[in-house]
Design a protein around this motif. Structure first.
Motif, mmCIF file in Angstrom:
data_model
loop_
_atom_site.group_PDB
_atom_site.id
_atom_site.type_symbol
_atom_site.label_atom_id
_atom_site.label_comp_id
_atom_site.label_asym_id
_atom_site.label_seq_id
_atom_site.Cartn_x
_atom_site.Cartn_y
_atom_site.Cartn_z
ATOM 1 N N TYR A 47 -10.642 52.003 -24.228
ATOM 2 C CA TYR A 47 -10.380 51.130 -23.131
ATOM 3 C C TYR A 47 -11.792 51.119 -22.276
ATOM 4 O O TYR A 47 -12.047 50.101 -22.141
ATOM 5 C CB TYR A 47 -9.126 51.539 -22.048
ATOM 6 N N GLU A 48 -12.102 52.051 -21.821
ATOM 7 C CA GLU A 48 -13.116 52.165 -20.948
ATOM 8 C C GLU A 48 -14.415 51.829 -21.620
ATOM 9 O O GLU A 48 -15.310 50.720 -20.984
ATOM 10 C CB GLU A 48 -13.441 53.367 -20.266
ATOM 11 N N THR A 49 -14.718 52.101 -22.834
ATOM 12 C CA THR A 49 -16.175 51.642 -23.724
ATOM 13 C C THR A 49 -15.912 50.089 -23.667
ATOM 14 O O THR A 49 -16.933 49.475 -23.447
ATOM 15 C CB THR A 49 -15.976 52.467 -24.871
ATOM 16 N N VAL A 50 -14.705 49.551 -24.323
ATOM 17 C CA VAL A 50 -14.892 48.007 -24.386
ATOM 18 C C VAL A 50 -14.796 47.290 -22.851
ATOM 19 O O VAL A 50 -15.472 46.243 -22.757
ATOM 20 C CB VAL A 50 -13.325 47.586 -25.089
ATOM 21 N N ARG A 51 -14.356 47.794 -21.797
ATOM 22 C CA ARG A 51 -14.356 47.242 -20.658
ATOM 23 C C ARG A 51 -15.602 47.194 -20.306
ATOM 24 O O ARG A 51 -16.024 45.973 -19.719
ATOM 25 C CB ARG A 51 -13.274 48.031 -19.789
ATOM 26 N N ARG A 52 -16.453 48.395 -20.317
ATOM 27 C CA ARG A 52 -17.652 48.374 -19.534
ATOM 28 C C ARG A 52 -18.694 47.356 -20.483
ATOM 29 O O ARG A 52 -19.593 46.873 -19.975
ATOM 30 C CB ARG A 52 -18.062 49.674 -19.658
ATOM 31 N N ILE A 70 -17.823 34.662 -25.212
ATOM 32 C CA ILE A 70 -17.887 35.907 -25.696
ATOM 33 C C ILE A 70 -16.523 36.299 -26.414
ATOM 34 O O ILE A 70 -15.448 36.211 -25.909
ATOM 35 C CB ILE A 70 -17.913 36.827 -24.526
ATOM 36 N N VAL A 71 -16.753 36.298 -27.876
ATOM 37 C CA VAL A 71 -15.646 36.775 -28.694
ATOM 38 C C VAL A 71 -15.934 38.027 -29.289
ATOM 39 O O VAL A 71 -16.849 38.062 -30.245
ATOM 40 C CB VAL A 71 -15.272 35.609 -29.742
ATOM 41 N N PRO A 72 -15.224 39.384 -28.929
ATOM 42 C CA PRO A 72 -15.865 40.506 -29.487
ATOM 43 C C PRO A 72 -14.955 40.912 -31.070
ATOM 44 O O PRO A 72 -13.905 40.619 -31.098
ATOM 45 C CB PRO A 72 -14.931 41.557 -28.380
ATOM 46 N N TRP A 73 -15.679 41.633 -31.602
ATOM 47 C CA TRP A 73 -14.978 42.312 -32.985
ATOM 48 C C TRP A 73 -14.454 43.817 -32.445
ATOM 49 O O TRP A 73 -15.367 44.378 -31.868
ATOM 50 C CB TRP A 73 -15.916 42.736 -33.879
ATOM 51 N N TYR A 74 -13.140 44.118 -32.216
ATOM 52 C CA TYR A 74 -12.763 45.278 -31.975
ATOM 53 C C TYR A 74 -12.616 46.352 -33.210
ATOM 54 O O TYR A 74 -12.439 45.632 -34.202
ATOM 55 C CB TYR A 74 -11.346 45.158 -31.362
ATOM 56 N N GLN A 94 -6.413 45.534 -24.810
ATOM 57 C CA GLN A 94 -5.981 45.397 -23.265
ATOM 58 C C GLN A 94 -7.059 45.181 -22.434
ATOM 59 O O GLN A 94 -7.185 44.841 -21.404
ATOM 60 C CB GLN A 94 -4.974 46.816 -22.896
ATOM 61 N N ALA A 95 -8.203 46.397 -22.963
ATOM 62 C CA ALA A 95 -9.466 46.132 -22.044
ATOM 63 C C ALA A 95 -10.217 44.719 -22.045
ATOM 64 O O ALA A 95 -10.387 44.185 -20.914
ATOM 65 C CB ALA A 95 -10.567 47.165 -22.456
ATOM 66 N N GLY A 96 -10.073 43.861 -23.212
ATOM 67 C CA GLY A 96 -10.527 42.420 -23.324
ATOM 68 C C GLY A 96 -9.574 41.708 -22.561
ATOM 69 O O GLY A 96 -10.147 40.769 -21.778
ATOM 70 N N GLU A 97 -8.254 41.879 -22.692
ATOM 71 C CA GLU A 97 -7.299 41.108 -21.829
ATOM 72 C C GLU A 97 -7.524 41.193 -20.252
ATOM 73 O O GLU A 97 -7.535 40.211 -19.546
ATOM 74 C CB GLU A 97 -5.975 41.480 -22.291
ATOM 75 N N ALA A 99 -10.257 42.027 -18.858
ATOM 76 C CA ALA A 99 -11.684 41.292 -18.488
ATOM 77 C C ALA A 99 -11.634 39.656 -18.571
ATOM 78 O O ALA A 99 -12.600 39.089 -18.365
ATOM 79 C CB ALA A 99 -12.841 42.037 -19.302
ATOM 80 N N GLY A 100 -10.553 39.370 -19.080
ATOM 81 C CA GLY A 100 -10.277 37.749 -19.220
ATOM 82 C C GLY A 100 -10.870 37.292 -20.792
ATOM 83 O O GLY A 100 -10.862 36.069 -20.701
ATOM 84 N N ILE A 101 -10.988 38.226 -21.509
ATOM 85 C CA ILE A 101 -11.089 37.897 -22.927
ATOM 86 C C ILE A 101 -9.735 37.514 -23.742
ATOM 87 O O ILE A 101 -9.097 38.437 -23.736
ATOM 88 C CB ILE A 101 -11.976 38.830 -23.557
ATOM 89 N N ARG A 102 -9.485 36.357 -24.156
ATOM 90 C CA ARG A 102 -8.433 35.911 -24.840
ATOM 91 C C ARG A 102 -8.646 35.836 -26.320
ATOM 92 O O ARG A 102 -7.708 35.643 -27.330
ATOM 93 C CB ARG A 102 -7.866 34.760 -24.447
ATOM 94 N N SER A 103 -9.940 35.586 -26.809
ATOM 95 C CA SER A 103 -10.137 35.513 -28.178
ATOM 96 C C SER A 103 -10.926 36.921 -28.859
ATOM 97 O O SER A 103 -11.561 37.342 -28.063
ATOM 98 C CB SER A 103 -11.050 34.381 -28.642
ATOM 99 N N TRP A 104 -10.324 37.359 -29.917
ATOM 100 C CA TRP A 104 -11.028 38.529 -30.452
ATOM 101 C C TRP A 104 -10.593 38.656 -32.002
ATOM 102 O O TRP A 104 -9.997 37.664 -32.380
ATOM 103 C CB TRP A 104 -10.403 39.777 -29.784
ATOM 104 N N MET A 105 -11.407 39.573 -32.429
ATOM 105 C CA MET A 105 -11.513 39.684 -33.977
ATOM 106 C C MET A 105 -11.254 41.245 -34.184
ATOM 107 O O MET A 105 -11.696 42.009 -33.665
ATOM 108 C CB MET A 105 -12.525 39.120 -34.859
ATOM 109 N N LEU A 106 -10.488 41.694 -35.269
ATOM 110 C CA LEU A 106 -10.516 43.149 -35.499
ATOM 111 C C LEU A 106 -11.269 43.232 -36.733
ATOM 112 O O LEU A 106 -11.235 42.456 -37.747
ATOM 113 C CB LEU A 106 -8.989 43.512 -35.708
ATOM 114 N N TRP A 107 -11.832 44.248 -37.128
ATOM 115 C CA TRP A 107 -12.560 44.789 -38.209
ATOM 116 C C TRP A 107 -12.010 46.146 -38.815
ATOM 117 O O TRP A 107 -11.955 47.076 -38.127
ATOM 118 C CB TRP A 107 -14.079 44.893 -38.119
#
Length: 142
Positions: A47-52, A70-74, A94-97, A99-107
């Motif tokens: 959580y903290e790593t993604v949030r920061r 910004i669209v992160p890969w988690y 949750q960290a992305g959410e 921070a206002g990030i609504r789009s993401w991808m998982l790897w």
């Protein structure tokens, strides 16, 4: 987003952000070295790593007119300790959410994903890019 160098691959945030539609960050907490963000083990604190990381990305984008979305890969795989399961994946989401990030991808390199995580409600704009009426082509300039 965290490292201001090009890490030897020729990708400089400030040179790309206004020329792309989307910046896809690879935010895999277990890949961050000890001490990043002052955390002894960034992989154990997804959580903290993604949030920061997202905060750094948004800060850098704020300085650029017409910056890309910004669209992160988690991370959805285990690399060392701790083992990554639903709890760690949800912490990243949750960290992305938050921070206002609504789009993401998982790897996951094996292509194996948790059905429970994927059944988490998705916001409309997360699926917009795959919608048949989505805009194709480059970014529009207004």
């Amino acid at each position: 987003a965290v490292d201001s160098s090009d890490q030897g691959v020729g990708q400089r945030w400030e040179a790309l952000a206004d020329r792309a539609d989307v910046l896809m960050l690879r935010v895999y907490p277990s890949r961050y070295p000890a001490g990043t963000f002052g955390l002894a083990d960034p992989g154990a604190q997804p959580y903290e790593t993604v949030r920061r990381t997202i905060a750094d990305a948004k800060r850098r984008n704020a300085a650029i007119r017409d910056a890309a979305r910004i669209v992160p890969w988690y991370q959805s795989f285990t690399l060392g300790s701790p083992a990554y399961g639903d709890e760690q994946v949800r912490a990243q989401l949750q960290a992305g959410e938050d921070a206002g990030i609504r789009s993401w991808m998982l790897w996951n390199p094996a292509g194996v994903y948790s059905e429970a995580v994927l059944q988490t409600p998705v916001h409309r704009d997360s699926v917009r890019a795959n919608h048949p009426n989505a805009r194709a082509g480059g970014r529009s300039r207004h």
